[in-house]
Design a protein around this motif. Structure first.
Motif, PDB file in Angstrom:
ATOM      1  N   UNK A  14      61.270 125.979  -3.042  1.00 41.33           N
ATOM      2  CA  UNK A  14      59.887 125.742  -2.615  1.00 41.33           C
ATOM      3  C   UNK A  14      59.846 124.926  -1.332  1.00 41.33           C
ATOM      4  N   UNK A  15      60.719 123.930  -1.207  1.00 46.22           N
ATOM      5  CA  UNK A  15      60.759 123.109  -0.007  1.00 46.22           C
ATOM      6  C   UNK A  15      61.280 123.896   1.192  1.00 46.22           C
ATOM      7  N   UNK A  16      62.254 124.773   0.961  1.00 47.87           N
ATOM      8  CA  UNK A  16      62.760 125.614   2.040  1.00 47.87           C
ATOM      9  C   UNK A  16      61.655 126.511   2.595  1.00 47.87           C
ATOM     10  N   UNK A  17      60.896 127.121   1.677  1.00 44.37           N
ATOM     11  CA  UNK A  17      59.791 127.991   2.103  1.00 44.37           C
ATOM     12  C   UNK A  17      58.716 127.188   2.825  1.00 44.37           C
ATOM     13  N   UNK A  18      58.397 126.007   2.289  1.00 41.61           N
ATOM     14  CA  UNK A  18      57.396 125.152   2.930  1.00 41.61           C
ATOM     15  C   UNK A  18      57.836 124.779   4.341  1.00 41.61           C
ATOM     16  N   UNK A  19      59.122 124.509   4.524  1.00 37.15           N
ATOM     17  CA  UNK A  19      59.632 124.180   5.847  1.00 37.15           C
ATOM     18  C   UNK A  19      59.500 125.332   6.820  1.00 37.15           C
ATOM     19  N   UNK A  20      59.817 126.531   6.353  1.00 36.10           N
ATOM     20  CA  UNK A  20      59.684 127.703   7.223  1.00 36.10           C
ATOM     21  C   UNK A  20      58.234 127.939   7.629  1.00 36.10           C
ATOM     22  N   UNK A  21      57.331 127.852   6.649  1.00 35.98           N
ATOM     23  CA  UNK A  21      55.905 128.083   6.937  1.00 35.98           C
ATOM     24  C   UNK A  21      55.357 126.980   7.841  1.00 35.98           C
ATOM     25  N   UNK A  22      55.734 125.729   7.563  1.00 37.60           N
ATOM     26  CA  UNK A  22      55.242 124.608   8.367  1.00 37.60           C
ATOM     27  C   UNK A  22      55.709 124.714   9.806  1.00 37.60           C
ATOM     28  N   UNK A  23      56.971 125.055  10.004  1.00 39.25           N
ATOM     29  CA  UNK A  23      57.484 125.192  11.356  1.00 39.25           C
ATOM     30  C   UNK A  23      56.801 126.315  12.116  1.00 39.25           C
TER      31      UNK A  23
END
Length: 276
Positions: A14-23
């Protein structure tokens, strides 16, 4: 697979996906990515042992920490296209930092559910800018605000952003487009504001959270280091992709899509605030 392994893999994913979307969002819209990161952290941090009373503070502080690298990566990508107005960043920097410090001090005295309500309200207001594209076409002036209005706007932006754990790009973009800057130059310049806000905000949240009980594993004050590192590692990869998309894709549909997303996040945050 053992349940314990799933318990760690799911929040990590979930954090990996959040990082991709946030970036990607940071590069595309000139924002810090906090609108994406804070809700993700609120969902994941309980799995790391955070008490509910400290949950929002850790989510907002950690979000600010991720914005440092996300914002710097985004502004460098925009700068390669010659779209960043560094003079605006220099003029706004002192007042952003002053407002940021005030916001952090205020956050330390506000309960978690109140911060959640503030975040939800802020997200709702920010969504208007994306759902009503005509706002970006309106002009009040052809020049940026003078010293006194600049101090008020930048100081307020710093305080508001540090309370929410965001980069403040949306407000900055609104101000710059109202003052005659194109949407692309406004997005490019606003991407640098995130780092100016996030650096002192991160330091402040680490200090005010130092020694607090009930923090999740791996926390330095209100900054959770494992979550921050995971999100930031992915955001610096996707931020340049968002920058490229900002110059290649139709702006209006993307703005509206993000506006709808913000409304959904606001509804979720209001719901969470009612559960405290």
């Amino acid at each position: 697979m053992d349940y314990t392994v799933y318990a760690w893999l799911l929040p990590f994913a979930a954090l990996l996906i959040a990082g991709l979307v946030a970036g990607f969002a940071a590069g595309l819209f000139g924002i810090g990515g906090g609108f994406v990161v804070v809700p993700a952290l609120l969902a994941v941090l309980p799995l790391l042992g955070s008490e509910r009373a400290e949950l929002t503070h850790v989510a907002i502080g950690s979000s600010a920490a991720t914005i440092i690298l996300t914002s710097l990566r985004s502004v460098l990508a925009h700068a390669k296209r010659g779209a960043v107005e560094f003079e605006i960043l220099r003029n706004w920097a002192p007042w952003l930092i002053v407002g940021d410090a005030a916001g952090v001090l205020l956050a330390g005295r506000v309960e978690g559910h109140v911060l959640t309500l503030i975040f939800a309200t802020g997200v709702t207001l920010m969504s208007v800018n994306f759902l009503v594209p005509r706002l970006a076409e309106h002009r009040l002036s052809d020049t940026m605000p003078g010293p006194l209005p600049r101090a008020a706007i930048a100081g307020g932006l710093g305080a508001f952003s540090s309370l929410l754990g965001i980069g403040g790009g949306t407000i900055a973009i609104m101000v710059m487009t109202l003052c005659g800057r194109s949407i692309h130059r406004a997005i490019a310049t606003a991407s640098g504001i995130g780092a100016l806000i996030a650096i002192p905000s991160t330091i402040g949240f680490a200090i005010i959270g130092w020694g607090q009980p009930g923090l999740p594993w791996g926390s330095l004050g209100y900054i959770n280091l494992p979550a921050t590192a995971t999100i930031a590692a992915m955001s610096i990869i996707s931020a340049p992709l968002g920058v490229a998309a900002a110059y290649a894709l139709p702006a209006v549909p993307l703005r509206r899509f993000f506006g709808v997303y913000l409304v959904g996040i606001a509804a979720l945050m209001f719901h969470n605030a009612m559960k405290f």
